[in-house]
Design a protein around this motif. Structure first.
Motif, PDB file in Angstrom:
ATOM      1  N   LYS A  27       0.870  -1.147  -0.036  1.00 59.05           N
ATOM      2  CA  LYS A  27      -0.030   0.058   0.105  1.00 59.05           C
ATOM      3  C   LYS A  27       0.761   1.371  -0.004  1.00 59.05           C
ATOM      4  N   LEU A  31       0.960   4.011  -3.242  1.00 62.77           N
ATOM      5  CA  LEU A  31       0.781   5.260  -3.086  1.00 62.77           C
ATOM      6  C   LEU A  31       1.823   6.286  -3.670  1.00 62.77           C
ATOM      7  N   ALA A  34       1.819   6.453  -7.366  1.00 61.17           N
ATOM      8  CA  ALA A  34       0.867   7.266  -7.754  1.00 61.17           C
ATOM      9  C   ALA A  34       1.276   8.782  -7.351  1.00 61.17           C
ATOM     10  N   ILE A  66      -6.315  12.888  -1.492  1.00 60.38           N
ATOM     11  CA  ILE A  66      -7.360  11.911  -2.057  1.00 60.38           C
ATOM     12  C   ILE A  66      -7.227  10.453  -1.200  1.00 60.38           C
ATOM     13  N   GLN A  67      -8.439  10.234  -0.742  1.00 59.51           N
ATOM     14  CA  GLN A  67      -8.658   9.002   0.093  1.00 59.51           C
ATOM     15  C   GLN A  67      -8.801   7.785  -1.097  1.00 59.51           C
ATOM     16  N   THR A  68      -7.964   6.789  -1.017  1.00 56.44           N
ATOM     17  CA  THR A  68      -7.946   5.730  -1.874  1.00 56.44           C
ATOM     18  C   THR A  68      -8.062   4.402  -0.867  1.00 56.44           C
ATOM     19  N   GLN A  69      -8.354   3.554  -1.619  1.00 55.39           N
ATOM     20  CA  GLN A  69      -8.252   2.053  -1.042  1.00 55.39           C
ATOM     21  C   GLN A  69      -7.205   1.820  -0.415  1.00 55.39           C
ATOM     22  N   LEU A  73      -3.557   9.539  -0.371  1.00 58.04           N
ATOM     23  CA  LEU A  73      -2.742   9.985  -1.222  1.00 58.04           C
ATOM     24  C   LEU A  73      -2.597  11.559  -1.120  1.00 58.04           C
TER      25      LEU A  73
END
Length: 108
Positions: A27, A31, A34, A66-69, A73
């Motif tokens: 994870k 991140l 990205a 930005i909230q991601t799974q 981020l």
């Protein structure tokens, strides 16, 4: 680097613990990838004046999250203003379009 971190995990705590720790490392890695890609796209837009034609930077290093799974981020980006109308906008990375809250989506 990711593979090295994962293979250094201790299996003495069991395979479940190993998988949890490996997933945590993955994870963080995804991140970072990205964030790198967003930063590279932002730099490309800045450095290729033909992409942004009539647009100048009006805000730089604006922090975004930005909230991601995979978690939060966090990155920075630039906002642009049109040289003539001074309408503020965001140049989108995917199709090099411009989004302005005032006028909607404008395609280059």
């Amino acid at each position: 680097e990711l593979a090295a971190k994962i293979t250094q995990q201790d299996l003495n705590e069991g395979i479940g613990q190993f998988m949890d720790e490996a997933y945590t490392e993955f994870k963080a890695y995804i991140l970072d990838v990205a964030r790198y890609m967003l930063t590279a796209a932002d730099e490309a837009i800045l450095n290729h004046k033909s992409i942004r034609r009539q647009w100048n930077v009006c805000k730089a290093n604006v922090e975004r999250t930005i909230q991601t799974q995979f978690g939060a981020l966090r990155f920075t980006r630039r906002y642009y203003a049109h040289k003539q109308s001074r309408v503020s906008a965001v140049i989108c990375w995917m199709n090099m379009s411009i989004y302005s809250p005032m006028s909607g989506l404008i395609i280059f």
